[in-house]
Design a protein around this motif. Structure first.
Motif, PDB file in Angstrom:
ATOM      1  N   MET A   1     -32.233 -63.236 -22.312  1.00  0.00           N
ATOM      2  CA  MET A   1     -32.327 -64.670 -22.141  1.00  0.00           C
ATOM      3  C   MET A   1     -31.724 -65.027 -20.787  1.00  0.00           C
ATOM      4  O   MET A   1     -30.642 -64.581 -20.442  1.00  0.00           O
ATOM      5  CB  MET A   1     -31.584 -65.377 -23.276  1.00  0.00           C
ATOM      6  CG  MET A   1     -31.624 -66.853 -23.160  1.00  0.00           C
ATOM      7  SD  MET A   1     -30.716 -67.826 -24.399  1.00  0.00           S
ATOM      8  CE  MET A   1     -30.752 -66.865 -25.860  1.00  0.00           C
ATOM      9  N   ALA A   2     -32.428 -65.870 -20.045  1.00  0.00           N
ATOM     10  CA  ALA A   2     -31.979 -66.251 -18.716  1.00  0.00           C
ATOM     11  C   ALA A   2     -31.092 -67.485 -18.727  1.00  0.00           C
ATOM     12  O   ALA A   2     -30.276 -67.661 -17.836  1.00  0.00           O
ATOM     13  CB  ALA A   2     -33.179 -66.502 -17.811  1.00  0.00           C
ATOM     14  N   LEU A   3     -31.253 -68.354 -19.726  1.00  0.00           N
ATOM     15  CA  LEU A   3     -30.499 -69.601 -19.779  1.00  0.00           C
ATOM     16  C   LEU A   3     -29.952 -69.831 -21.169  1.00  0.00           C
ATOM     17  O   LEU A   3     -30.528 -69.385 -22.156  1.00  0.00           O
ATOM     18  CB  LEU A   3     -31.398 -70.792 -19.419  1.00  0.00           C
ATOM     19  CG  LEU A   3     -32.001 -70.809 -18.023  1.00  0.00           C
ATOM     20  CD1 LEU A   3     -33.033 -71.917 -17.928  1.00  0.00           C
ATOM     21  CD2 LEU A   3     -30.914 -70.997 -16.981  1.00  0.00           C
ATOM     22  N   THR A   4     -28.854 -70.585 -21.231  1.00  0.00           N
ATOM     23  CA  THR A   4     -28.325 -71.057 -22.502  1.00  0.00           C
ATOM     24  C   THR A   4     -27.999 -72.534 -22.335  1.00  0.00           C
ATOM     25  O   THR A   4     -27.642 -72.965 -21.225  1.00  0.00           O
ATOM     26  CB  THR A   4     -27.087 -70.253 -22.940  1.00  0.00           C
ATOM     27  OG1 THR A   4     -26.705 -70.678 -24.241  1.00  0.00           O
ATOM     28  CG2 THR A   4     -25.929 -70.424 -21.976  1.00  0.00           C
ATOM     29  N   LEU A   5     -28.140 -73.305 -23.378  1.00  0.00           N
ATOM     30  CA  LEU A   5     -27.866 -74.731 -23.319  1.00  0.00           C
ATOM     31  C   LEU A   5     -26.364 -74.951 -23.238  1.00  0.00           C
ATOM     32  O   LEU A   5     -25.612 -74.497 -24.095  1.00  0.00           O
ATOM     33  CB  LEU A   5     -28.440 -75.427 -24.555  1.00  0.00           C
ATOM     34  CG  LEU A   5     -28.292 -76.929 -24.641  1.00  0.00           C
ATOM     35  CD1 LEU A   5     -29.045 -77.611 -23.501  1.00  0.00           C
ATOM     36  CD2 LEU A   5     -28.802 -77.425 -25.976  1.00  0.00           C
TER      37      LEU A   5
END
Length: 132
Positions: A1-5
């Motif tokens: 995963m490249a992003l997390t909230l």
């Protein structure tokens, strides 16, 4: 995963008042080492398990039109209609009632500054209707 909230940001005329209202609504809390105070331009609140954060940032302009993004909230300990009544007692307003005769649907509400959010049916109500 490249992003997390990281968090959800809400523009506000009064960041502190909005953070207090939403904390009461959701059972969230502020960071005790960085408390939110009246006059703060940015106020963050955290979910009980700290997995989600809401950040309120003061802006000069009031909400003008419908939100492009909103929160959908599901009651955890009472039916939707009881939760709608509780939220109204906290100062929210009903913007649009999308409940249907068969008990399904949701209610679009506005917080004290008019930001829209929805109250959905509880999981228990969805199970009882065979929707879960």
């Amino acid at each position: 995963m490249a992003l997390t909230l990281s968090h959800t940001t809400v523009n506000a005329l009064d960041a502190h008042a909005q953070s207090v209202w939403w904390a009461d609504l959701l059972g969230y809390h502020e960071d005790p080492s960085d408390p939110n105070l009246p006059g703060h331009e940015e106020c963050m609140i955290f979910s009980p398990d700290e997995s989600h954060r809401l950040l309120f940032i003061e802006v000069e302009d009031a909400k003008q039109v419908r939100n492009r993004v909103h929160l959908d909230l599901r009651p955890t300990d009472r039916p939707r209609d009881e939760e709608v009544a509780r939220v109204e007692a906290l100062g929210a307003t009903v913007v649009q009632d999308c409940r249907t005769e068969d008990g399904r649907g949701w209610v679009v509400m506005g917080d004290p500054e008019g930001n829209e959010f929805c109250i959905l049916r509880s999981d228990e109500e969805r199970r009882a209707a065979g929707d879960l």
